[in-house]
Each structure stands twice: as C-alpha cells, then as structure tokens.
Design a protein around this motif. Structure first.
Motif, mmCIF file in Angstrom:
data_model
loop_
_atom_site.group_PDB
_atom_site.id
_atom_site.type_symbol
_atom_site.label_atom_id
_atom_site.label_comp_id
_atom_site.label_asym_id
_atom_site.label_seq_id
_atom_site.Cartn_x
_atom_site.Cartn_y
_atom_site.Cartn_z
ATOM 1 N N SER A 172 -13.103 -2.471 7.843
ATOM 2 C CA SER A 172 -13.063 -1.889 6.510
ATOM 3 C C SER A 172 -13.697 -2.801 5.474
ATOM 4 C CB SER A 172 -11.634 -1.558 6.132
ATOM 5 O OG SER A 172 -10.898 -2.740 6.074
ATOM 6 N N LEU A 215 -2.822 6.822 -3.980
ATOM 7 C CA LEU A 215 -2.957 5.546 -3.298
ATOM 8 C C LEU A 215 -1.787 5.260 -2.406
ATOM 9 C CD1 LEU A 215 -4.244 3.197 -6.048
ATOM 10 C CD2 LEU A 215 -5.418 4.518 -4.357
ATOM 11 N N TYR A 216 -0.648 5.416 -3.004
ATOM 12 C CA TYR A 216 0.516 4.872 -2.324
ATOM 13 C C TYR A 216 1.181 5.934 -1.470
ATOM 14 C CZ TYR A 216 -0.491 1.479 -5.905
ATOM 15 O OH TYR A 216 -1.112 0.587 -6.706
ATOM 16 N N ASP A 221 -8.199 0.554 0.923
ATOM 17 C CA ASP A 221 -7.009 -0.246 1.198
ATOM 18 C C ASP A 221 -7.316 -1.716 0.995
ATOM 19 O OD1 ASP A 221 -5.527 1.903 1.754
ATOM 20 O OD2 ASP A 221 -5.517 1.665 3.929
ATOM 21 N N GLN A 222 -8.482 -2.101 1.526
ATOM 22 C CA GLN A 222 -8.889 -3.500 1.408
ATOM 23 C C GLN A 222 -8.965 -3.906 -0.068
ATOM 24 O OE1 GLN A 222 -10.037 -5.119 4.579
ATOM 25 N NE2 GLN A 222 -9.507 -6.876 3.358
ATOM 26 N N LEU A 223 -9.487 -2.990 -0.872
ATOM 27 C CA LEU A 223 -9.631 -3.245 -2.298
ATOM 28 C C LEU A 223 -8.262 -3.375 -2.958
ATOM 29 C CD1 LEU A 223 -12.242 -3.395 -3.860
ATOM 30 C CD2 LEU A 223 -11.940 -1.021 -4.534
ATOM 31 N N LEU A 224 -7.326 -2.564 -2.489
ATOM 32 C CA LEU A 224 -6.020 -2.527 -3.130
ATOM 33 C C LEU A 224 -5.184 -3.763 -2.844
ATOM 34 C CD1 LEU A 224 -5.101 1.180 -2.595
ATOM 35 C CD2 LEU A 224 -5.631 0.049 -4.731
ATOM 36 N N VAL A 225 -5.459 -4.445 -1.751
ATOM 37 C CA VAL A 225 -4.664 -5.638 -1.476
ATOM 38 C C VAL A 225 -5.275 -6.871 -2.143
ATOM 39 C CG1 VAL A 225 -3.727 -4.782 0.689
ATOM 40 C CG2 VAL A 225 -5.832 -6.088 0.710
ATOM 41 N N PRO A 266 -5.275 -1.490 -10.960
ATOM 42 C CA PRO A 266 -5.803 -0.117 -10.932
ATOM 43 C C PRO A 266 -6.783 0.148 -12.078
ATOM 44 C CG PRO A 266 -3.477 -0.078 -10.481
ATOM 45 C CD PRO A 266 -3.821 -1.505 -10.812
ATOM 46 N N GLY A 307 -12.195 3.282 4.682
ATOM 47 C CA GLY A 307 -11.078 2.345 4.802
ATOM 48 C C GLY A 307 -11.185 1.147 3.885
ATOM 49 N N THR A 308 -12.233 1.088 3.063
ATOM 50 C CA THR A 308 -12.373 -0.075 2.194
ATOM 51 C C THR A 308 -11.439 -0.003 0.998
ATOM 52 O OG1 THR A 308 -14.208 1.055 1.149
ATOM 53 C CG2 THR A 308 -14.756 -0.593 2.778
ATOM 54 N N GLU A 349 -14.921 5.360 -0.247
ATOM 55 C CA GLU A 349 -14.153 4.163 0.092
ATOM 56 C C GLU A 349 -12.904 4.518 0.885
ATOM 57 O OE1 GLU A 349 -13.850 0.752 -1.863
ATOM 58 O OE2 GLU A 349 -15.515 0.995 -3.259
ATOM 59 N N ARG A 350 -12.346 5.664 0.545
ATOM 60 C CA ARG A 350 -11.140 6.057 1.268
ATOM 61 C C ARG A 350 -11.489 6.381 2.714
ATOM 62 N NH1 ARG A 350 -8.142 9.633 -2.439
ATOM 63 N NH2 ARG A 350 -6.976 7.887 -3.237
ATOM 64 N N PRO A 408 4.997 2.588 -1.068
ATOM 65 C CA PRO A 408 6.305 2.162 -1.573
ATOM 66 C C PRO A 408 7.408 2.469 -0.553
ATOM 67 C CG PRO A 408 5.642 4.205 -2.606
ATOM 68 C CD PRO A 408 4.541 3.837 -1.651
ATOM 69 N N ARG A 445 -0.996 -10.800 -5.285
ATOM 70 C CA ARG A 445 -1.808 -10.366 -4.157
ATOM 71 C C ARG A 445 -2.836 -11.417 -3.762
ATOM 72 N NH1 ARG A 445 -1.477 -4.965 -6.474
ATOM 73 N NH2 ARG A 445 -3.330 -5.345 -7.671
ATOM 74 N N LEU A 464 0.825 -1.207 0.000
ATOM 75 C CA LEU A 464 0.000 0.000 0.000
ATOM 76 C C LEU A 464 0.862 1.261 0.000
ATOM 77 C CD1 LEU A 464 -2.750 -1.062 2.541
ATOM 78 C CD2 LEU A 464 -3.024 -0.698 0.100
#
Lengths: 587, 370, 373
Positions: free
Chosen positions: A422, B369-370, B208-212, B217, B205-206, B201-202, A390, A411, A388
């Motif tokens: 969340s 995001l990062y 982050d969940q989506l990104l993992v 993207p 907190g969802t 979503e930000r 870098p 992932r 999340l």
C-alpha cells in the motif's frame, strides 16, 4: 518414444519463453511428470513459476520447444487440452457477485457437464470442501480459505486428469490449508489425478512426491524430497545456550561465515551450515558461555536455501541492519513496561460481534504475534490498535495514548505496514521515501540522512527511480518496511507482512525485525505462517473474536499437547489442535 | 502544517502526472472536447441544403431565388420541377426546406394589388433548426421587400423593425458556446480528478497508510482539494486562452472578476467531487458518480438550452448547479464586459455550495474512514 | 451441439446475475436511461415559450396599443411594460428580460405621415440562440400586425412578397418530439458501448478471464456470451424509451415499430462491437470507461444530429460524423417517429449501420485474445 510420451501427464522439452517487456522468463525447461502424484514447483519470487503453469495450461505459447500433455501438443490441441486440464490461477477465477452455487453452476455449464451427473458431483465437492452450508453466500463474501476451496471445487468439476494450481495456499489460514491439502490428496488417491502446484511454503512441498526447484527461469533441481534432504545432510543443527536468549544467539550465528541459515525454532536456534564445514561454536562466545549443539534431520527448506545461496554471492545484506530508535538507551530493561494495553475491548459490526472483551498487553521490545483463522477478528483488532477503527467498548492504549483520539503527534511514534502493498505505485522508490519522511515531519537534513540510510540498508539503490508498483515482490516489501521505519518509530505494526513471499526474502525480513526488537522497538505482527509464530516472544491466538490461547510459543505448544496423545512439535500442529479443540482451552 | 500539506500536494501531483493513464485523462479528452464542441456545437445555420421549385418564369422570381441561394446560411441542393418531387426531397432529408414560387408570382408582384406569395415547406423533424431557418428566411425576404419597394419608388412598410443585439451584434453562436465550454471542461476535469482522488487511494490501500501517519483529517482534505483547485484553474485558463486566441471570442470584462469566478466555481465543483469520492469505495464508483452528476449538471445549466424554458420545478433544481452560476459569470465577463461588483449575486451561491459540500466531504471522510 | 448451448446458457445466466447484483451496472442500464428521458422529456426545451420581453411605449396611441397587443396575445412572449428605455435596459442587463421592443414617442405621428416609423428591438445577444429565436418571433408579430394594419386602413399589404411557411412532420415544432427519439440512440450507446466495455474490462481486472479461457470455452462463445445479454438489455432499454416517448411524452410514432426495432438491432450490434473492442484494447475498467465516454457517448450526444444539426457543421467535422454510428441511427429514429417509414432515409442509414456492425464485430473477434498475450 510415443509410448513414453503418452505415459507423461505433462512434458516440457527444451521450452523457452520471453516477454516483450520483462525479458526472458523461462530458459530451456525440460520437465516430465508421470501420471499420478503431486509435484511442487518452488523457487524465489520471479523464478518463472506462474509462467510455467500458464504454459502448461495452454494460456501462453512457448517461444521454443514443445509442451505435451497426455501426448497432446499444447499449441495445436487447443480445446481438447482444456477438457483434460484444470487450472486455478493465483487470483482464483471466481465471480465475486455470484453465489457459491451459481459459480459451480456456471463452471458446470462451461465444462458441459450433463444435468444428471451434476447433482452428484456438486454434492461430492461440497462435502469435500465443507461449503455446503454456504451455497447461497456470494463468493465475494467468503473468507480467503473458502474462496480457494471454492476455486478448487470449480476447477475439479470437470474431473481433470492434470490439475495445475498456482499458489493455492497464499493468504489461507493453517486450518483451511490443511483441508485444501486433504482434497488434493483424495483426488490423487481416488482418481489418479496428476497435480502440479506452485508454493512458497516448503512444508507443503515436503509432502509432495516430486519437487521442482526453479530459479531465474531455469530448473536447478528436480527430484523427490528425500533427494533434496540428502543434499543438506549433516548440515542442520539445533543450537541453544543457557545464558543467551535465542534471538541474541541467532544474531551471532547469522554473522558467522559458515552459517547459511539460522532461525529461532522450538526453543532453540535451527542452524544450517555450509556442507563439509565444522564450525567451532565455542569461538562464538569467548567467555564461559557454552553452546549446546544437537544435529537434526535436514528439511527441504535447508536444501532450498543451500542451493540458492550457492547461486548468489550472499544470502542477504540483512546482517548490517543498524537502527537507533529514540529509546536507544532504554534497551530491554527486564521490567517490560507495557507499551500496548488492550482492556475489555468489544467491536460490533451491526449485530455481528467481531471482537469480544479482548484484553492483553505488550511490553517494550517484545515481538507480539496475533494469530487466528480467517475471520477470527485479528484484522479488526489490528485496525483498532492503529486507530483505523474505533472500538465499540473498552480502552485501547498505544504508548499511553488512544490513537483514535490522540493528536497527530502520537501517530508519529508508530510505523505501519499492511498485508497488501500500500505505497504509491505510481511514485518512484525515492519519491515514496521522500513523501513518507515528510509525512512524519523529518526536516531537510534529517530527511536526506534517513533516505540514505534506507537506501543503503534495504539495497534499494538500483531501483531508486523505478515506479514502486513495478518492483519485484520482495523489494516492494523492503520498501514498505523502509517507509514504515523512516521516522524511527517505537512501535511497529505489521499486518501479514510476508504473505506470498519466498523463504529467502522471509529470512531477510525477520532478521531485520529481530534486530529492531533487540534495540527496543515493540513489534505487533499478524501472520498465517506458523513458523513465523516461533519468532515471536509471545502469541495471542484468536477465535471468533475471543482469545483462544496466549503465551510464549513453548507454552502454547505445551498447552495444545494436553489435548492429545501425539507429540506437538510444530506451531502449526499446535494451532490446528487448539482451534479444533475449540473453547476447552480458551480462557 | 503547511509544509506537510506541501508534501501531500507533491505526492498528489506526482501520482496524477507520472501515470500515463491519468495524464491522458487530464489532457486528451478536454482538448478533443474543446475543439469538437466548439466547431460542432452550433445553432447557426451554415450552408443548409435547400430545394427550389420555381414555376414562375419572370426575372423577379430569379432575383428572389438568388437572394436565398446567395445567403451563406443556404445552399441550393436541388432544383425541383414537379410537385411530386417535393415530398421525396423532404422525406429523404436531402433538403431542409423547399422554396416554392407559384405560377402567379410575377403577376402578383408586378400588379402590386396583392402580395406575391412565397411558399416555404420545412422539415419539422428537427424543430429547432426549422425555427431558426424560418428566422433566416424572414430576414432575407424582408431585405428583398425593402429593396423592391425602394427600387420602384413605392412606400415601404409603415413601420420598420430595427433590431440590435447587444453584446453579440451578429448573434454568433460561437461567442455563446465557447465560453460555455470553458465551464463544461473545467467541470469535467475537476470532477474526474476529485471524484477519483480518495476512491483511488482507498482502492489501492494507501488511504490507511496515510491515516496512520501524523496527518490530520483537515490536512488530508486540503491535500486533496488544493490539487483539484490548481488543475481546475489551469484547465480553465487553457480553454480561455483557446477561446480568445483561437476562436476569437471577445473578452471585454475584467480578468480578476473572471478568475474570482473560476476559483469559486472550481472550489464548489471540488466540494461535490470530494463528496462523491468519500462515498465511493472503488474508482469505478467514483467515475460513475461523477458521470451521474456531470450529465444533468451540463444539461440543466443553460449551456445549450435556456433555463427559462425549463419547467418551474426544474428551474428550482438548477439553483444548486454550480455551472449555472459560472456560465452567467463567464459569459457576462466575456461578452458583457462585467466587473466583479456586477457579479456578486453569482459569487455567493458558488461559495456557499463549495463550503457546504466540502464540509460534508470532510464529515463523510471521517465517517467512512473509521 | 449441446455443449455449445450449455456453455452459452451458463455465460448468459452469469452475466444477468452480475448486472443484477452490481449497483453500478444497474445505474447505467436502468437509472441513467430513465433519468435522461425525464430530463429531456420534461426539463429541456429548445423552444422559447413565454419569453420575458420589455415593452417601452413612450406615447400611447391606438396603433401602438394594437402593436403591443400582438405581444400580449402571442404564446411566445410574456411582455412587461416599462416607463422608459432606461429602466428597460437595466432589466435587460439584470437578465430579467430577454429583449426590449421600443416605440418612440413619434411612432403614431410618423405612421400617420407614412414616413417609416422605426420600431427599435434590443436583444440580449449573450445567448445568441435565444436571441435569434426571439428576433424571429418579434418579426412574426410585426408581420401579423402589418397585415392587420394595412387591412384596417383599407389598403393592400405593403409587402411585395409574403412568406407562407408550412411545417411538415412536426407542425407544432415541439423540440421534445425530436429530442426524445434522438435520445434513444444516446441511451443505447450507454448500454451497448459503455456498460459492455466496463464489464468485459472487469473480467480482465479481476482475473476471471484467465479462468474462463482455461476452460473448454471458445473465444466466439465468450464474445457471444457477452453480446447476447447486453443486446437484450439494450433492446429492453429501447422498448422502455419508446414506451416513455409515446405514452408519457406523447411523441407521435408515425412509422412502424418493427422498423425501429430492426434499426435498433443493427445499431446496438455496432455499439456492442465497439464496446467489446474497447475493452479488449484497454483491459482495465478505468481506461475502458474513459475511452468509451470519449469515442462513443460524447459523439452520440454531439456529432449525431441529436441536438446539433450536422449540415451546419464545418466540412471536416461533417466527415468525422460519418464514423459515428449514432448519426445513422438518429436519422432513422427521427424519421420513423415523425415522418413514417421513409425508405429513402431508412435503407441507406441501415446499410451504413450494418457495415459498421459487421466491421466492429469482426474486429472484436479478430482481436479477441485466445491466450494471455
């Protein structure tokens, strides 16, 4: 009669309270707090602790019964009551865009404190809370612990005679937690303040003069901690076996009919048995295995669990967790091939270095704990590992891949659960499970199978069509874990997974985690809860972006011992000792 | 990839529609705006209160007055008998204008040597209404003049104006306003939905969940853009339905040309919305950002005031406003009966705006995001 | 009662600090008003000036040239000549011109013969409002030409009745002069209702309200602590708007400033009352923002007489406008700016505002929670 009433700092007489949407919250509560001293309010989630505190603060009115504070009726006294009582809500009522000093000024104005007296009170509180050097900082920029201390300071400006605190130590690191408790102790000693606080930490309740155990809106027991201990006397043992790992031993014990509770602690398994039962441990291991059993003094937590399990048919259905990861064959292979590798990693935020040249490895099937005070850099490290964030320098590899650059398939091999709930709150439990199983690319048949598995394993049947935002906290956390496990990940990232959760739910959660680890899943966990650190195979304690200490829980305790004369028995003592000793131990 | 996007879409729609608040935002405000705007936002004059001050006693004056009071645009509110009353009637906003027929009106009219004079005193506070009222008065009067001349066998004016309005012969404001509302509502709803989507979503907190999860993207971006597209097109269709069947605005051109325009327009609005959303950390910021774009977007679109009337510099600004192009498309298709080929010069700027903003959003996405 | 003073001071100071440190509050309180004023002051105009129009004169003649000259001289038109009707129609379709004036080849001949000579005017009706304005302007040019033509031929006018229009209050008919004063009502709605609704809802959302009501502060003090800062902010916005209107956009201020400020106070109190009421009902920033936009901002824009004339609306809609506080304030603003202190307008509208302010504030006080339920 009148005499005794005025002697009470707080008195509930047959108080009941129900809400339109959620039904009865408190039933026939009788409570009398003498002036002075600290009373802890404990109980599982949804027991009615917050409602009780709000009633005491006059923020809610009782449906039936009377509430008095120093002889004043909460319904009629109104404003007079507010100047006697200090109340700190769970989400500290601080204005995040005001500085520390400005927040104090505001509350001083609200309490009508004279200008002349103000400076000395500010100075006192700043000294007590160690916030003096942060006077100009915006409250929103303080760490969780500092926010709580500031919230407390604002409440204390008025020198309340009765102080009500709602979960003051949730999300606070052990160091700040100890400072918080010192402040409270000072108050009681110097001003004779009466304190009523709710907490999920049993060790905190242990320090109080009185403990009130609340469950489902009723008081189960109220007494001094010692009286609670008596309930659990002769029930607590430390068990260990020279040939079996503590975790395997704990799993066997958990399945035993007479065992109420078992956790890994201090290099052994701390076990609580049903009162009166004398289980024969040798039957657990029919072979040549010998189990060493040593009786220990009971704790409040033991009584808590005993009392609550008596009211529930079984503690949890966690015993049946069964999970087949991809690497089911690759069980603990002794060699512990590294699954997570962190090498010389730096992370800068502008000119601030959050993580400094960090290196560590985590082997397959290990439970690895990442500890540290607020702001030590553990969240940053955690986010870098999940891809999340870098890294500024250095390499991070998870299952041989850098998640920042790796294809999306990489992932699919990890599961993630964050400290804040969340999941999609507007979606039902079933829809959340469906979405995450689709997100991880499970196909139709497999998906149904996994959803059935999750529903069965985590006891979600009754809540399937509920919006997940409306679930009780413990169930939210179960659902979050279920979603993270839908695709049978090899690696599980858990960020403060048990923050604010009661001991029962915490037990259940860790029982699952232990079983997953036993099946070869690698688990990386951050926590503020030092007892949980004992459950880890290895720990890394961070301080200011650096490694302060690393090793097994026993090693870390031993290392901290080197600093002082007093024996270190709990992880919490070890942690505080290490952090206070600073760089000496670091390496 | 597609069924993963399908999962994202299902999630997005459930998230939007299961929540009472979001459902409310999607359905109630647009309908309220559609009806209130369609009925209230008009420049046509209808039953405007006027005062008559007639000092003449002749029949001709009465006839002339009848012409005015009989016109649907006006209604006699007040009869004045003294000069001093004029000021009071106008000052107090009781009437928009006073028609004053002087003592010599009949004499001049019948004498035929000089024009009889009709004095009009107008309240200029609302300059637009005053101007429009003048236009109405002129046409009533010119009809009276013609009839009068014809009735006496006199020659009319040597040259006559023959006014024809193309596309909207009766110059009904509603034909002009209602299609504009379609564009406006689509803008508001699509912008709100997309500006809030990432920010929500930000905040919760969802994200982050989506990104993992294994989503790329691009997939997440598509998963955010497509629901907006579907909702925007549905919203536009609903308002077009009301425009045609409730407000009876003629739809002459080709529906495919219109829908091509709608899709491109919604696409560009989503681009802007997602750009705002990827810059916002909270829903409030997203909402406010959307608001800050919608207000000038509507004002500088030609929705109520023509772009040609704006200063040159401002006119250049309107070139980046998607609503500007869409208004030309929808009014063109509705009233002028245009086809897709006639509208190419409106389509491509929309596509360009959409592509540019969406790529920006995608880039910001990764960046934030990062 | 120093406790009251202290608490109020504390609450107000907190409020100002919060507005100052929150970029989104600043955007609503300062950036948005200035932005809207500039947009309406410079960007938007309802007056058609220099309308591009096509002239098609099939055969030149002195009369035709004279007629066309009227368009060249007029401020309202920017005429372009086309060789034939066909080309002009193409330009009209391509939205290059807004209308066509067409003189046929027999124009001069028929004029001479006293046979009515038709002048064909083709308008693009897509923008009905502009078309109507252009039609009016063309009629004006034609009217003028008729008079001149008759005079030139030594005849009396052929118009039995001639209209003489006199415009009061805004004789140049600058739309800016009525848009900018009306905009003040919109701006004050933004600060009074939208911003207030958002900030109070934020206190609920962030849990600071729970902490506030557990201190000795009374409900009245909490409401007053919100009311006063946003009242000052709103009046600041008003003064800024009046300043920009008078000095930047040269809108004449015929009436007196104190009348404006007094009316502004009444309106702002009504708007604040509504904002407070919304936030008490919503307790959530998102919902409060949406409701505030729908029930205060949009009506202030559309149903207040700020752009669209209320008298032309259907009776049912006119009835609704009576519930819109901005309606009364816009009437006062336009009158005081352009006509002066006309008490017949000011007093009834001010009374309506007073009633609304009292009602909303009383409701807010009544509905304000003393406890958490």
């Amino acid at each position: 009669m009148n005499q005794s009433a005025s002697a009470c700092a707080l008195r509930f007489a047959a108080v009941s309270k129900a809400f339109a949407d959620t039904g009865p919250a408190l039933r026939d509560i009788d409570l009398a707090l003498p002036v002075g001293g600290i009373t802890a309010l404990v109980g599982p989630d949804g027991a009615g602790k917050t409602t009780l505190l709000r009633l005491a603060a006059g923020l809610l009115l009782p449906d039936r019964g009377r509430i008095e504070s120093f002889g004043l009726d909460s319904v009629t006294a109104g404003g007079q009551l507010h100047s006697l009582i200090g109340y700190m809500p769970q989400r500290f009522g601080l204005y995040e865009d005001l500085s520390v000093q400005e927040n104090l000024q505001l509350y001083a104005d609200l309490y009508g404190i004279a200008q002349a007296e103000r400076q000395s009170r500010f100075a006192d509180l700043m000294r007590m809370t160690n916030l003096a050097k942060f006077g100009e900082r915006l409250a929103g920029r303080l760490s969780g612990g500092m926010k709580q201390k500031l919230g407390l300071a604002c409440t204390l400006l008025n020198r309340p005679r009765l102080l009500l605190l709602d979960e003051p130590s949730v999300g606070v690191d052990p160091l700040s937690r100890r400072e918080l408790w010192q402040i409270i102790a000072t108050l009681v000693a110097e001003f004779g303040t009466t304190v009523l606080l709710s907490t999920a930490y049993m060790d905190e309740a242990e320090r109080c003069q009185r403990v009130v155990l609340l469950d489902r809106g009723e008081i189960l027991q109220q007494d001094a901690p010692a009286a609670f201990h008596a309930l659990a006397s002769d029930c607590s043992f430390l068990l260990s076996s020279p040939r079996t790992s503590n975790r395997a031993l704990q799993q066997r014990l958990a399945a035993h009919a007479d065992v109420v509770d078992s956790v890994v602690q201090s290099g052994a398994v701390r076990t609580v048995v049903r009162p009166g039962s004398r289980p024969d441990w040798s039957k657990l291991f029919p072979g040549a295995e010998t189990v060493v059993s040593r009786p220990v003094a009971p704790r409040l937590e033991d009584a808590f669990i005993l009392l609550l399990t008596r009211r529930r048919s079984s503690l949890a259905d966690a015993e049946t967790v069964c999970f087949n990861p991809h690497g089911a064959g690759a069980k603990l292979d002794g060699s512990r091939t590294p699954v997570i590798e962190v090498d010389q990693v730096d992370r800068w935020f502008g000119r601030f270095q959050a993580v400094k040249k960090l290196s560590f490895q985590v082997g397959r099937g290990e439970i690895f704990g990442l500890l540290g005070a607020n702001g030590a850099g553990k969240t940053t490290t955690f986010r870098m590992l999940c891809g999340l964030l870098p890294a500024s320098n250095g390499t991070l590899q998870v299952a041989g891949l850098d998640l920042r650059r790796a294809a999306s398939q990489a992932r699919a091999r990890l599961g993630y659960m964050s400290q804040k709930f969340s999941l999609y709150g507007q979606l039902s439990v079933r829809q959340n499970l469906e979405f995450f199983s689709q997100a991880y690319g499970l196909h139709q048949g497999r998906r149904r199978e996994r959803i059935d598995w999750a529903v069965g394993q985590f006891g979600l049947q009754a809540f399937l069509e509920h919006n997940s935002a409306d679930l009780p906290l413990g169930y939210k956390q179960r659902l979050a874990l279920a979603c993270a496990l839908m695709h049978e990940p090899e690696i599980l990232f858990l960020d403060e997974p048990t923050s604010g959760i009661d001991p029962l739910a915490r037990r259940e959660f860790w029982a699952r985690i232990n079983q997953l680890a036993a099946q070869g899943v690698t688990i990386l966990v951050t926590t503020h809860f030092m007892e949980e650190a004992e459950y880890c195979d290895r720990l890394l304690i961070m301080r200011e972006g650096d490694i302060l200490a690393a090793g097994t829980p026993a090693e870390i305790k031993q290392r901290s011992q080197a600093g002082g004369a007093e024996p270190v028995t709990t992880m919490e003592d070890a942690f505080i000792r290490l952090v206070e000793a600073g760089g000496e131990v670091g390496g | 990839m597609w069924w993963r996007i399908y999962a994202l879409l299902a999630k997005e729609f459930l998230n939007l529609l299961r929540d009472k608040k979001s459902r409310f935002v999607l359905i109630v405000p647009p309908l309220v705006q559609l009806f209130v705007l369609s009925y209230a936002a008009t420049f046509d004059l209808n039953q405007m209160p006027i005062a008559i001050y007639n000092e003449d006693s002749g029949q001709a004056a009465r006839d002339l007055i009848a012409r005015f009071t009989g016109a649907p645009a006006f209604r006699e509110e007040l009869r004045i008998t003294r000069q001093e009353q004029i000021a009071a009637a106008l000052d107090s906003k009781r009437v928009l204008l006073v028609l004053h027929i002087g003592r010599n009106f009949s004499r001049d009219l019948l004498g035929g040597h000089q024009s009889a004079s009709l004095q009009v005193l107008l309240d200029g506070r609302d300059s637009n209404t005053a101007q429009i009222a003048q236009g109405y008065l002129r046409s009533v009067l010119s009809r009276f003049n013609n009839d009068w001349a014809a009735g006496r066998g006199q020659a009319g004016p040597p040259a006559e104006l023959v006014v024809r309005a193309w596309f909207n012969p009766n110059l009904e404001s509603r034909w002009f306003i209602v299609p504009g509302i379609v564009g406006l509502l689509t803008l508001v709803v699509t912008m709100t939905v997309s500006a809030l989507s990432v920010a929500r979503e930000r905040e919760q907190g969802t994200f982050d969940q989506l990104l993992v999860t294994p989503f790329t993207p691009t997939e997440i971006l598509l998963g955010k853009a497509i629901p907006g597209l579907i909702i925007g097109v549905l919203e536009a269709s609903l308002s077009i339905f009301f425009a045609v069947f409730w407000f009876q605005v003629p739809l002459l051109g080709s529906l495919p040309a219109l829908y091509l325009g709608i899709v491109l327009y919604v696409f560009s609005v989503i681009g802007v919305g997602l750009m705002i959303s990827s810059l916002s950390l909270t829903q409030q910021q997203g909402l406010l950002g959307g608001f800050l774009v919608i207000v000038p977007g509507v004002i500088l679109s030609g929705y109520a005031t023509p772009i040609e009337n704006m200063p040159e510099l401002v006119q250049h600004f309107t070139l980046i406003n998607p609503l500007r192009y869409f208004l030309v498309i929808i009014r063109g298709v509705f009233l002028q009966g245009l086809q897709a080929a006639d509208l190419l010069d409106q389509y491509w700027p929309l596509a360009l705006i959409g592509l540019f903003c969406l790529s920006c959003a995608g880039w910001l996405f990764r960046k934030r995001l990062y | 009662m120093s406790g009251f003073g202290l608490r109020l001071r504390g609450l107000m100071r907190k409020e100002f600090l919060q507005v100052w440190r929150d970029p989104s509050s600043l955007a609503i309180a300062f950036a948005m008003p200035v932005f809207l004023l500039l947009l309406f002051g410079y960007g938007v105009s309802l007056d058609a000036k220099q309308v591009p129009i096509g002239l098609v004169i099939e055969q030149t003649s002195p009369a035709a040239r004279e007629f066309a000259g009227g368009f060249v001289q007029s401020d309202y038109f920017a005429p372009r000549y086309f060789a034939n009707l066909h080309e002009a129609e193409a330009a009209l379709l391509a939205r290059q011109i807004n209308g066509i004036v067409h003189l046929q080849s027999d124009f001069a001949r028929r004029l001479q013969a006293n046979a009515p000579a038709p002048i064909q005017v083709i308008l693009n009706g897509v923008d009905a409002n502009t078309a109507r304005l252009v039609s009016g302007y063309v009629q004006g040019v034609w009217d003028k030409w008729l008079g001149a033509h008759a005079e030139g031929n030594g005849r009396t006018a052929n118009r039995p009745v001639q209209m003489e229009a006199r415009i009061w209050f805004n004789s140049a008919l600058r739309s800016r002069n009525f848009l900018v004063p009306g905009l003040i009502a919109v701006i004050m709605t933004l600060i009074g209702a939208l911003l207030t609704a958002l900030v109070v809802a934020r206190e609920w959302e962030r849990g600071t309200m729970e902490a506030l009501i557990s201190t000795p502060v009374t409900v009245r003090e909490v409401l007053l602590g919100k009311l006063l800062p946003y009242y000052l902010l709103g009046m600041g916005g008003m003064l800024l708007s009046i300043g920009m209107a008078v000095f930047l956009f040269q809108v004449p201020l015929a009436g007196s400033l104190w009348v404006l400020l007094l009316a502004g106070t009444l309106f702002l109190l009504a708007a604040l009352g509504m904002g407070l009421l919304i936030s008490i009902a919503a307790k959530n920033q998102f919902v409060a923002g949406q409701i505030a936009i729908i029930v205060t901002f949009l009506p202030a824009f559309i149903l207040s007489g700020f752009i669209f004339n209320i008298d032309s609306m259907p009776p049912a809609v006119q009835l609704i406008t009576h519930l819109v506080a901005a309606r009364y304030f816009v009437a006062i603003l336009q009158t005081v700016f352009l006509a002066g202190d006309v008490w017949e307008v000011i007093l009834p509208n001010a009374l309506a505002l007073l009633v609304m302010a009292a009602a909303f504030l009383a409701l807010a006080l009544w509905r304000a929670p003393r406890r958490l339920e």
